[in-house]
Design a protein around this motif. Structure first.
Motif, PDB file in Angstrom:
ATOM      1  N   LEU A  68       0.845  -1.207   0.000  1.00 40.25           N
ATOM      2  CA  LEU A  68       0.000   0.000   0.000  1.00 40.25           C
ATOM      3  C   LEU A  68       0.876   1.250   0.000  1.00 40.25           C
ATOM      4  N   THR A  69       1.966   1.196   0.759  1.00 37.80           N
ATOM      5  CA  THR A  69       2.920   2.297   0.767  1.00 37.80           C
ATOM      6  C   THR A  69       3.472   2.517  -0.635  1.00 37.80           C
ATOM      7  N   GLY A  70       3.787   1.428  -1.323  1.00 41.96           N
ATOM      8  CA  GLY A  70       4.315   1.527  -2.676  1.00 41.96           C
ATOM      9  C   GLY A  70       3.344   2.176  -3.639  1.00 41.96           C
ATOM     10  N   ILE A  71       2.071   1.871  -3.503  1.00 39.49           N
ATOM     11  CA  ILE A  71       1.063   2.505  -4.364  1.00 39.49           C
ATOM     12  C   ILE A  71       1.050   4.014  -4.118  1.00 39.49           C
ATOM     13  N   LEU A  72       1.123   4.403  -2.859  1.00 35.79           N
ATOM     14  CA  LEU A  72       1.102   5.832  -2.521  1.00 35.79           C
ATOM     15  C   LEU A  72       2.363   6.544  -3.000  1.00 35.79           C
ATOM     16  N   THR A  73       3.530   5.940  -2.758  1.00 35.24           N
ATOM     17  CA  THR A  73       4.763   6.606  -3.184  1.00 35.24           C
ATOM     18  C   THR A  73       4.860   6.648  -4.711  1.00 35.24           C
ATOM     19  N   SER A  74       4.316   5.651  -5.367  1.00 37.69           N
ATOM     20  CA  SER A  74       4.278   5.658  -6.830  1.00 37.69           C
ATOM     21  C   SER A  74       3.417   6.818  -7.341  1.00 37.69           C
ATOM     22  N   ALA A  75       2.316   7.093  -6.667  1.00 38.99           N
ATOM     23  CA  ALA A  75       1.452   8.218  -7.063  1.00 38.99           C
ATOM     24  C   ALA A  75       2.193   9.547  -6.902  1.00 38.99           C
ATOM     25  N   ILE A  76       3.013   9.651  -5.861  1.00 37.23           N
ATOM     26  CA  ILE A  76       3.832  10.855  -5.672  1.00 37.23           C
ATOM     27  C   ILE A  76       4.797  10.986  -6.850  1.00 37.23           C
ATOM     28  N   SER A  77       5.456   9.883  -7.209  1.00 36.21           N
ATOM     29  CA  SER A  77       6.434   9.897  -8.293  1.00 36.21           C
ATOM     30  C   SER A  77       5.815  10.152  -9.663  1.00 36.21           C
ATOM     31  N   LYS A  78       4.582   9.708  -9.850  1.00 33.64           N
ATOM     32  CA  LYS A  78       3.941   9.863 -11.156  1.00 33.64           C
ATOM     33  C   LYS A  78       3.188  11.178 -11.306  1.00 33.64           C
ATOM     34  N   TYR A  79       2.545  11.647 -10.234  1.00 33.05           N
ATOM     35  CA  TYR A  79       1.569  12.732 -10.371  1.00 33.05           C
ATOM     36  C   TYR A  79       1.839  13.968  -9.527  1.00 33.05           C
ATOM     37  N   ILE A  80       1.957  13.814  -8.223  1.00 34.73           N
ATOM     38  CA  ILE A  80       2.087  14.976  -7.326  1.00 34.73           C
ATOM     39  C   ILE A  80       3.311  14.771  -6.436  1.00 34.73           C
ATOM     40  N   PRO A  81       4.415  15.409  -6.630  1.00 35.33           N
ATOM     41  CA  PRO A  81       4.737  16.396  -7.640  1.00 35.33           C
ATOM     42  C   PRO A  81       5.059  15.809  -9.015  1.00 35.33           C
ATOM     43  N   GLN A  91       4.835   9.215   7.081  1.00 34.82           N
ATOM     44  CA  GLN A  91       4.218   8.818   8.340  1.00 34.82           C
ATOM     45  C   GLN A  91       2.859   8.244   7.978  1.00 34.82           C
ATOM     46  N   LEU A  92       2.758   6.926   8.044  1.00 33.73           N
ATOM     47  CA  LEU A  92       1.523   6.258   7.645  1.00 33.73           C
ATOM     48  C   LEU A  92       1.002   5.389   8.775  1.00 33.73           C
ATOM     49  N   GLU A 119      10.009  21.617  -0.733  1.00 31.03           N
ATOM     50  CA  GLU A 119       9.347  20.498  -0.064  1.00 31.03           C
ATOM     51  C   GLU A 119       7.834  20.667  -0.118  1.00 31.03           C
ATOM     52  N   VAL A 120       7.141  19.552  -0.350  1.00 29.56           N
ATOM     53  CA  VAL A 120       5.688  19.533  -0.249  1.00 29.56           C
ATOM     54  C   VAL A 120       5.286  18.400   0.682  1.00 29.56           C
ATOM     55  N   ILE A 121       4.191  18.619   1.388  1.00 27.56           N
ATOM     56  CA  ILE A 121       3.619  17.567   2.223  1.00 27.56           C
ATOM     57  C   ILE A 121       2.272  17.201   1.619  1.00 27.56           C
ATOM     58  N   VAL A 122       2.123  15.902   1.375  1.00 27.49           N
ATOM     59  CA  VAL A 122       0.910  15.379   0.765  1.00 27.49           C
ATOM     60  C   VAL A 122       0.200  14.509   1.791  1.00 27.49           C
ATOM     61  N   GLN A 123      -1.029  14.876   2.104  1.00 33.08           N
ATOM     62  CA  GLN A 123      -1.857  14.056   2.988  1.00 33.08           C
ATOM     63  C   GLN A 123      -2.433  12.925   2.147  1.00 33.08           C
ATOM     64  N   VAL A 124      -2.364  11.694   2.680  1.00 33.25           N
ATOM     65  CA  VAL A 124      -2.827  10.533   1.919  1.00 33.25           C
ATOM     66  C   VAL A 124      -3.844   9.748   2.735  1.00 33.25           C
ATOM     67  N   LYS A 125      -4.748   9.104   1.990  1.00 32.31           N
ATOM     68  CA  LYS A 125      -5.775   8.295   2.648  1.00 32.31           C
ATOM     69  C   LYS A 125      -6.186   7.191   1.677  1.00 32.31           C
ATOM     70  N   GLY A 126      -6.363   5.979   2.195  1.00 32.34           N
ATOM     71  CA  GLY A 126      -6.873   4.864   1.401  1.00 32.34           C
ATOM     72  C   GLY A 126      -8.165   4.373   2.022  1.00 32.34           C
ATOM     73  N   VAL A 135      -5.638   3.140   5.398  1.00 34.53           N
ATOM     74  CA  VAL A 135      -4.324   3.768   5.580  1.00 34.53           C
ATOM     75  C   VAL A 135      -4.508   5.276   5.487  1.00 34.53           C
ATOM     76  N   GLN A 136      -3.750   5.988   6.333  1.00 32.78           N
ATOM     77  CA  GLN A 136      -3.773   7.445   6.278  1.00 32.78           C
ATOM     78  C   GLN A 136      -2.448   7.973   6.803  1.00 32.78           C
ATOM     79  N   GLY A 137      -2.126   9.174   6.391  1.00 33.09           N
ATOM     80  CA  GLY A 137      -0.896   9.784   6.872  1.00 33.09           C
ATOM     81  C   GLY A 137      -0.429  10.889   5.961  1.00 33.09           C
ATOM     82  N   LYS A 138       0.891  11.146   6.016  1.00 37.71           N
ATOM     83  CA  LYS A 138       1.490  12.219   5.231  1.00 37.71           C
ATOM     84  C   LYS A 138       2.797  11.732   4.614  1.00 37.71           C
TER      85      LYS A 138
END
Length: 149
Positions: A68-81, A91-92, A119-126, A135-138
């Motif tokens: 699940l962490t990988g899906i979230l970090t992949s979204a950061i790498s692909k889309y935002i930023p 922090q998840l 630096e950007v902080i992205v709040q994430v939630k699954g 899952v939730q965190g930043k």
């Protein structure tokens, strides 16, 4: 495959705005689990063996949280930023187990932009099919920056 292809850089920190968001849906398939287990050599029977999982409080195999962490970090790498970004911290909290074949809706939203620190902080939630947060965190990332000559 992206190897050998020239990619555009993602958003620069100056171009990112608080409130930018992304929603994506992922279905966890057997092939994803097998790739993870093969890549990491993680042999935890809780992830794949139904008879073992039946003896636990989970009652059936669970998806490794790192997937699940990988899906979230992949979204950061692909889309935002986006491409060229670098994750510096995460922090998840994993609030509920995710089981095989689950469909998870992931929501990402920029909550802080620090231009000086790049630096950007992205709040994430699954959220699972029952509407419960799994899952939730930043995640904190450095957007791409072109190296100065």
């Amino acid at each position: 495959m992206l190897l050998g292809k020239k990619r555009e850089l993602g958003q620069r920190v100056e171009d990112i705005k608080i409130g930018e968001n992304l929603k994506l849906t992922e279905k966890i398939e057997d092939k994803d689990l097998l790739l993870y287990l093969g890549l990491t050599n993680d042999s935890n029977p809780l992830y794949i063996q139904h008879d073992f999982a039946l003896k636990t409080s989970f009652e059936k195999p669970v998806v490794p949280n790192i997937m699940l962490t990988g899906i979230l970090t992949s979204a950061i790498s692909k889309y935002i930023p986006g491409p060229g970004s670098y994750i510096v911290s995460q922090q998840l909290d994993f609030l509920k187990p995710v089981y095989h074949y689950a469909t998870i809706d992931f929501n990402l939203e920029v909550v802080k932009v620090d231009i000086e620190r790049n630096e950007v902080i992205v709040q994430v939630k699954g959220i699972d099919e029952q509407g419960e947060i799994v899952v939730q965190g930043k995640i904190t990332a450095n957007p791409p920056r072109i190296a100065e000559d």
